[in-house]
Motif scaffolding. Structure first.
Motif, PDB file in Angstrom:
ATOM      1  N   LEU A  11       0.574  -1.159   0.131  1.00  0.00           N
ATOM      2  CA  LEU A  11      -0.355  -0.214  -0.177  1.00  0.00           C
ATOM      3  C   LEU A  11       1.098   1.035   0.142  1.00  0.00           C
ATOM      4  O   LEU A  11       0.716   2.352  -0.824  1.00  0.00           O
ATOM      5  N   GLU A  12       1.491   0.867   0.596  1.00  0.00           N
ATOM      6  CA  GLU A  12       3.235   2.456   0.891  1.00  0.00           C
ATOM      7  C   GLU A  12       3.309   2.916  -0.002  1.00  0.00           C
ATOM      8  O   GLU A  12       3.607   3.887  -1.226  1.00  0.00           O
ATOM      9  N   GLU A  13       3.834   1.420  -1.299  1.00  0.00           N
ATOM     10  CA  GLU A  13       4.643   1.739  -2.391  1.00  0.00           C
ATOM     11  C   GLU A  13       3.170   1.999  -3.289  1.00  0.00           C
ATOM     12  O   GLU A  13       3.216   3.362  -4.369  1.00  0.00           O
ATOM     13  N   GLY A  14       2.190   1.678  -3.431  1.00  0.00           N
ATOM     14  CA  GLY A  14       0.837   3.102  -3.924  1.00  0.00           C
ATOM     15  C   GLY A  14       0.906   2.372  -5.493  1.00  0.00           C
ATOM     16  O   GLY A  14       0.151   2.808  -6.245  1.00  0.00           O
ATOM     17  N   GLU A  15       1.379   1.856  -5.910  1.00  0.00           N
ATOM     18  CA  GLU A  15       1.779   1.984  -7.433  1.00  0.00           C
ATOM     19  C   GLU A  15       0.789   1.388  -8.131  1.00  0.00           C
ATOM     20  O   GLU A  15       0.039   1.784  -9.286  1.00  0.00           O
ATOM     21  N   PHE A  16       0.526   0.056  -8.012  1.00  0.00           N
ATOM     22  CA  PHE A  16      -0.760  -0.823  -8.750  1.00  0.00           C
ATOM     23  C   PHE A  16      -1.393  -1.155  -8.149  1.00  0.00           C
ATOM     24  O   PHE A  16      -2.021  -2.352  -7.901  1.00  0.00           O
ATOM     25  N   VAL A  17      -2.169  -0.391  -6.790  1.00  0.00           N
ATOM     26  CA  VAL A  17      -3.078  -1.058  -6.107  1.00  0.00           C
ATOM     27  C   VAL A  17      -4.103   0.197  -5.881  1.00  0.00           C
ATOM     28  O   VAL A  17      -4.231   1.033  -6.454  1.00  0.00           O
ATOM     29  N   LEU A  18      -5.383  -0.943  -5.520  1.00  0.00           N
ATOM     30  CA  LEU A  18      -6.337  -0.071  -5.396  1.00  0.00           C
ATOM     31  C   LEU A  18      -6.560   0.605  -4.210  1.00  0.00           C
ATOM     32  O   LEU A  18      -6.992   1.609  -4.473  1.00  0.00           O
ATOM     33  N   SER A  19      -6.264   0.007  -2.919  1.00  0.00           N
ATOM     34  CA  SER A  19      -6.256   0.925  -1.641  1.00  0.00           C
ATOM     35  C   SER A  19      -5.545   1.863  -1.338  1.00  0.00           C
ATOM     36  O   SER A  19      -4.250   1.787  -2.301  1.00  0.00           O
ATOM     37  N   THR A  20      -5.428   2.853  -0.577  1.00  0.00           N
ATOM     38  CA  THR A  20      -3.946   3.627  -0.013  1.00  0.00           C
ATOM     39  C   THR A  20      -4.448   3.242   1.328  1.00  0.00           C
ATOM     40  O   THR A  20      -5.148   2.655   1.794  1.00  0.00           O
TER      41      THR A  20
ATOM     42  N   ASP B 107      -7.145   3.934   3.073  1.00  0.00           N
ATOM     43  CA  ASP B 107      -8.200   3.378   2.967  1.00  0.00           C
ATOM     44  C   ASP B 107      -7.872   1.904   3.892  1.00  0.00           C
ATOM     45  O   ASP B 107     -10.038   1.219   4.428  1.00  0.00           O
ATOM     46  N   PHE B 108      -7.219   1.345   4.303  1.00  0.00           N
ATOM     47  CA  PHE B 108      -7.459   0.100   5.042  1.00  0.00           C
ATOM     48  C   PHE B 108      -6.680   0.713   6.704  1.00  0.00           C
ATOM     49  O   PHE B 108      -5.913   0.670   7.118  1.00  0.00           O
ATOM     50  N   ARG B 109      -8.343  -0.499   6.693  1.00  0.00           N
ATOM     51  CA  ARG B 109      -7.630  -0.505   8.317  1.00  0.00           C
ATOM     52  C   ARG B 109      -7.795  -2.226   8.882  1.00  0.00           C
ATOM     53  O   ARG B 109      -8.855  -1.704   9.973  1.00  0.00           O
TER      54      ARG B 109
END
Length: 186
Positions: free
Chosen positions: A38-47, A50-52
Motif C-alpha cells: 500500500l505504501e508503494e501505491g503504484e498498482f494497488v486500488l487501496s491507499t 483506506d486500509f483499516r
C-alpha cells in the motif's frame, strides 16, 4: 475447508519458498506485506488511509476464508517472512457462484523471482479441482505490463476495459483491464 497441499518452490535467486494455505497465525505477517504494498501505491486500488484491517480482523477474515470451500487465501513464505499472498472469492449469488476473482500481492524485493507465477498456478490448479469454480477472473491496472504479461502467459484473456476506473491524483486516471480464464469446459 478450503486449503491447498503445501509445496516448495525455488526462487530465481536460489532461495526456497513455501506455497501454502494461510492460517490466522499468519495475520501479522500478511499485514506487513499488505502495508508495504500500500505504501508503494503504484498498482494497488487501496491507499494506506483506506486500509483499516487490524490483526484480529485479519485473523477472522482468514478463518472465514478457510471455512468456505469456494474461497482461498494462500501465501508464499521464505525464511519466516510472507513474501506473497493471493486471495480468491467466488460470487456470492447462485448465478455467479461458478466464477470468482482473485487479487495478489508480492513484496517488491522479490518480484520477478517466480512467486507470482507459483501463487497463480496454485490457484488455477485448486480451481480446476474445486467442483463449483469454472472461471477465474481478475482486474489489472492497464499500465501494469509485468502483471498483464504473467496473466497472459498463464492463459488469461482480456475480456474488457474500464476507462478511467482508477483516479491516482487530480486529472490522472488509469484504465483497468478485465481478464478471465475458464478452468473447466463450458
Amino acid at each position: 475447508m478450503s486449503t491447498i497441499t503445501e509445496k516448495t518452490i525455488h526462487l530465481k535467486d536460489g532461495r526456497v519458498a513455501t506455497i501454502r494455505s494461510a492460517t490466522p497465525r499468519d495475520a501479522a505477517k500478511i499485514l506487513t506485506l499488505v502495508h508495504a504494498n500500500l505504501e508503494e501505491g503504484e498498482f494497488v486500488l487501496s491507499t494506506p488511509e483506506d486500509f483499516r484491517m487490524t490483526q484480529e480482523m485479519e485473523e477472522a477474515w482468514i478463518q472465514n476464508n478457510l471455512d468456505d470451500p469456494c474461497k482461498l487465501v494462500i501465501i508464499a513464505e521464505c525464511e519466516g517472512e510472507v513474501l506473497g499472498m493471493l486471495n480468491f472469492a467466488n460470487g456470492a449469488r447462485k448465478r455467479i457462484a461458478h466464477q470468482g476473482e482473485f487479487s495478489m500481492s508480492v513484496a517488491k524485493t522479490v518480484r520477478d523471482q517466480g512467486i507470482g507465477r507459483a501463487l497463480l498456478s496454485t490457484l488455477l490448479t485448486w480451481a480446476r479441482e474445486q467442483p463449483t469454480i469454472e472461471k477465474v477472473e481478475l482486474q489489472v491496472f492497464a499500465n501494469n505490463a509485468r502483471a498483464i504479461a504473467l496473466y497472459t502467459s498463464l492463459g488469461f484473456k482480456e475480456e474488457g476495459r474500464l476507462s478511467g476506473r482508477i483516479k491516482m491524483a487530480p486529472g490522472v486516471y488509469i484504465d483497468t483491464i478485465e481478464m478471465g480464464q475458464w478452468v473447466k469446459e463450458r
